[in-house]
Design an enzyme around this catalytic site. Structure first.
Site, PDB file in Angstrom:
ATOM      1  N   PRO A  76      24.036  31.364   8.143  1.00  0.00           N
ATOM      2  CA  PRO A  76      25.475  31.589   7.981  1.00  0.00           C
ATOM      3  C   PRO A  76      25.781  33.047   7.645  1.00  0.00           C
ATOM      4  O   PRO A  76      24.902  33.779   7.184  1.00  0.00           O
ATOM      5  CB  PRO A  76      25.846  30.656   6.800  1.00  0.00           C
ATOM      6  CG  PRO A  76      24.717  29.689   6.698  1.00  0.00           C
ATOM      7  CD  PRO A  76      23.510  30.397   7.185  1.00  0.00           C
ATOM      8  N   GLY A 105      22.413  37.482   3.902  1.00  0.00           N
ATOM      9  CA  GLY A 105      21.466  38.568   3.660  1.00  0.00           C
ATOM     10  C   GLY A 105      20.474  38.802   4.774  1.00  0.00           C
ATOM     11  O   GLY A 105      19.371  39.276   4.522  1.00  0.00           O
ATOM     12  N   LYS A 106      20.836  38.511   6.034  1.00  0.00           N
ATOM     13  CA  LYS A 106      19.913  38.696   7.157  1.00  0.00           C
ATOM     14  C   LYS A 106      19.626  40.179   7.393  1.00  0.00           C
ATOM     15  O   LYS A 106      18.476  40.593   7.556  1.00  0.00           O
ATOM     16  CB  LYS A 106      20.500  38.049   8.417  1.00  0.00           C
ATOM     17  CG  LYS A 106      20.702  36.550   8.294  1.00  0.00           C
ATOM     18  CD  LYS A 106      21.211  35.951   9.569  1.00  0.00           C
ATOM     19  CE  LYS A 106      22.633  36.352   9.896  1.00  0.00           C
ATOM     20  NZ  LYS A 106      23.615  35.854   8.929  1.00  0.00           N
ATOM     21  N   HIS A 164      50.396  13.787  -8.050  1.00  0.00           N
ATOM     22  CA  HIS A 164      49.469  13.914  -6.920  1.00  0.00           C
ATOM     23  C   HIS A 164      48.102  14.404  -7.420  1.00  0.00           C
ATOM     24  O   HIS A 164      47.059  13.802  -7.108  1.00  0.00           O
ATOM     25  CB  HIS A 164      50.042  14.889  -5.884  1.00  0.00           C
ATOM     26  CG  HIS A 164      49.185  15.071  -4.660  1.00  0.00           C
ATOM     27  ND1 HIS A 164      49.456  14.459  -3.466  1.00  0.00           N
ATOM     28  CD2 HIS A 164      48.053  15.804  -4.462  1.00  0.00           C
ATOM     29  CE1 HIS A 164      48.520  14.799  -2.581  1.00  0.00           C
ATOM     30  NE2 HIS A 164      47.660  15.627  -3.156  1.00  0.00           N
ATOM     31  N   GLU A 165      48.108  15.490  -8.195  1.00  0.00           N
ATOM     32  CA  GLU A 165      46.851  16.050  -8.700  1.00  0.00           C
ATOM     33  C   GLU A 165      46.209  15.114  -9.734  1.00  0.00           C
ATOM     34  O   GLU A 165      44.976  15.005  -9.802  1.00  0.00           O
ATOM     35  CB  GLU A 165      47.092  17.430  -9.314  1.00  0.00           C
ATOM     36  CG  GLU A 165      47.625  18.470  -8.336  1.00  0.00           C
ATOM     37  CD  GLU A 165      46.723  18.682  -7.138  1.00  0.00           C
ATOM     38  OE1 GLU A 165      45.493  18.466  -7.268  1.00  0.00           O
ATOM     39  OE2 GLU A 165      47.231  19.030  -6.061  1.00  0.00           O
TER      40      GLU A 165
END
EC number: 3.4.24.-
Length: 655
Positions: free
Chosen positions: A235, A239-240, A457-458
């Site tokens: 992804p 760190g590639k 809702h929450e």
């Protein structure tokens, strides 16, 4: 003391550098000056017709020089120069070889006839001569547009051939040269494996590449061949590129670094030429490493987009890359490292053994690795003693190395904005909220009725997730608007590699509990659950069509990991199956919705208490839920694990 300062100042003043254009300027000034002073107009006076006839009849003229058939330069006899009228017309620039007067006579034929008449009548003895002169200054002005166009063409040619700041890659005669940046003994790569936190598995694999380059005889003595290439897949932000730099720094060999887009140019054939030049340079500096970042820019599968035709420049570049990787000998000790986050779109010929022999997956960091990454990025930050790195690593599941670097920087900015002398633990938590949920918008106008709806809702999300065993444990609930959401709930998902059907169903139930709370309390539903509906629809669809977790569809998946299905115009299932899929998805969602309503009905009094507390405080935490509901019966303490995380395991918010 002041004298020394003066001498030092004079030494520091560098003389201007010599520029060859100065020579052009000096020559031009001298040429114009010569034309200007040699024209005679500065030492001569223009005569009127009466003045000319008077001087002519008096016999003062020694010579008349007709220039270019339109101007008469008049030279006066030496004895006549003593006359008062001639004395006052003398200038400092006058000499015996320059004319004292000049006369615009008009038509040459009439002028010659008039001179002959006057000469015979007055017995004059002047000489009449003719001369053709070229005025270079006038000629320059005539041809100035052409000179300007030629100069402009020369300027652009000089820019394209290296005169500009474009450097080697921008030169017209070296446009096919590689744009790779070389790091060698003069410009060493200082990054090492110590600078790369986490990525233990990937570091082990690339460590072998370093060993190949340092001591190839160790492997070739047993008949082994040095691998030609390694592909770093993962992804974004994991760190590639950093890992590839660390390989170069550890190996201590020349390192050619460039991006896949550096091969792409508007001219046909340039990409292939740059590939050839790159590998030629690498072989000359063998052993060496070639690092191609974002290789999917040139390595995409051939033949999928037929619109561009057969002579596609990108395909030509890829073909040359395939030839070079398969063509140069293994004894040259040149290793190609490439990075991409789109391995699924790469050409199969590029991925085969003998080209990229190894595919190294650089995954998102797990709990332990996140803690190591935090320790790297907090080094330049002034920390307060209350900062708990272990807790922060638990709070950031699914964060990549780049995300953690951004988090540390954001925490430092928040602390500086508040005028603090050090970065506190709360600044890091605020930074997490800022990155995951967005910026707080406390000035957003919300009516009391809307605020009450948002609170229930929450509270519905929080209640259901607390009561369900497999739902992610709640960390924080807020009804303060953030980003595009009017309210949010933060959860801490368990880090796991596989997900069972019961876990997915519990998560869907908790997600639908917000909408269920609105229906239960107000007997109305609002549009605020769009994000929830989108999430559960995606999960239910994945259960049916991807993971084979539905009894009616069975153990079948319609997911294509190779990406080939993106180019098909037909569905991989029949219309009858499509109807069954739609029905099963709808049924799964509806069952979990009714389940959420049942859970909230059983705990309605606690739901109301939680919503009222949320309206009062606007932000509540896990300890507030423990006060209302008591401890979760199936609470599990977070364990440190080195297990790699799935892409689904990220810090989630429910809007």
């Amino acid at each position: 003391m002041s004298q020394n300062k003066k001498n030092t100042t004079n030494k520091n003043i560098k003389p201007p550098k010599f520029n060859f254009y100065w020579v052009y300027g000096i020559v031009l000034v001298l040429f114009i000056g010569y034309q200007f002073f040699n024209s005679g107009s500065l030492s001569s006076k223009n005569l009127s017709q009466n003045e000319f006839e008077t001087i002519l009849t008096e016999g003062d003229i020694d010579k008349i020089l007709i220039v270019n058939r339109d101007i008469a330069n008049i030279f006066i006899k030496s004895d006549a120069l003593e006359k008062e009228k001639h004395k006052k017309n003398k200038t400092s620039l006058y000499s015996i070889n320059t004319p004292m007067y000049y006369y615009n006579f008009g038509d040459l034929q009439n002028f010659e006839k008039e001179l002959n008449i006057k000469k015979s009548e007055n017995n004059l003895d002047f000489d009449l001569k003719y001369e053709e002169k070229t005025n270079f200054l006038e000629q320059i002005f005539i041809y100035l547009p052409f000179i300007f166009l030629i100069g402009l063409w020369i300027y652009f040619m000089r820019r394209m051939s290296g005169g500009g700041a474009g450097g080697g890659g921008g030169q017209i005669f070296s446009i096919g040269k590689s744009k790779a940046k070389l790091f060698d003994q003069d410009q060493k790569v200082k990054t090492s494996f110590k600078d790369v936190a986490g990525l233990e598995g990937a570091k082990e694999e690339v460590q072998e590449i370093v060993d190949f380059l340092k001591s190839p005889d160790k492997y070739t003595a047993l008949g082994g061949k040095i691998p030609k290439g390694a592909l770093l897949v993962g992804p974004p932000g994991t760190g590639k590129t950093l890992l590839a730099k660390a390989v170069a720094g550890e190996a201590g060999v020349p390192f050619f670094s460039l991006s896949g887009s550096d091969f792409v140019e508007m001219f046909v054939g340039v990409g292939a030429s740059r590939v050839r030049d790159l590998f030629k340079q690498a072989q000359q500096k063998s052993p060496s490493i070639i690092f191609i970042d974002e290789i999917d820019a040139i390595g995409r599968s051939r033949g999928k987009s037929n619109i561009t035709g057969g002579n596609d420049e990108r395909e030509n570049t890829l073909n040359q890359l395939l030839t070079e990787m398969d063509g140069f000998g293994t004894d040259t000790n040149v290793i190609v490292i490439a990075a991409t986050n789109r391995a699924d779109v790469l050409d199969k010929a590029l991925m085969r053994a003998g080209r990229f022999d190894r595919q190294i997956y650089v995954d998102l960091p797990d709990l332990k690795e996140r803690e190591q990454i935090f320790k790297v990025h907090i080094k330049p930050i002034k920390l307060h003693k209350d900062v708990d790195i272990s807790f922060l690593s638990q709070q950031t599941p699914g964060f990549s190395g780049a995300d953690i670097a951004n988090l540390c920087n954001e925490a430092a900015l928040i602390a500086a904005r508040k005028g603090k002398k050090a970065v506190h633990h709360q600044d890091f938590l605020d930074a997490v909220d800022r990155i995951v949920g967005g910026l707080e918008k406390k000035n957003k106008i919300i009516s009391p009725k809307e605020k009450k709806t948002i609170a229930f809702h929450e509270a519905g999300h929080a209640t259901a997730s607390w009561m369900l065993e497999h739902a992610a444990p709640l960390v924080k609930v807020t009804i303060v608007p953030r980003g595009q959401s009017l309210g949010a709930a933060w959860y801490l998902p368990e880090e796991r590699q596989i997900v069972q059907a019961e876990q997915m169903l519990d998560e869907m139930c908790a997600t639908l509990a917000g909408r269920a709370a609105e229906k239960l309390m107000f007997d109305k539903i609002s549009t605020g659950a769009l994000n929830d509906l989108e999430k559960v629809t995606r999960q239910a669809k994945a259960m049916v069509t991807v993971y084979g977790l539905n009894d009616k569809i069975g153990n079948i998946t319609y997911y294509d990991s190779s990406g080939q299905s993106d180019y098909n115009f037909t569905k991989p299932y029949s219309e009858e199956t499509a109807q069954v899929i739609d029905k099963e998805i709808s049924q799964i969602i509806e069952i979990q919705y009714q389940r959420a309503i049942q859970i909230l009905s059983d705990n309605k009094d606690k739901l109301i208490t939680l919503a009222e507390l949320l309206l009062e405080k606007e932000v509540i935490f896990k300890k507030d839920l423990e006060t209302i509901f008591g401890k979760r019966a199936f609470e599990v303490e977070p364990k440190e694990t080195t297990t790699e995380t799935n892409s689904e395991n990220s810090l989630e918010t429910e809007e």
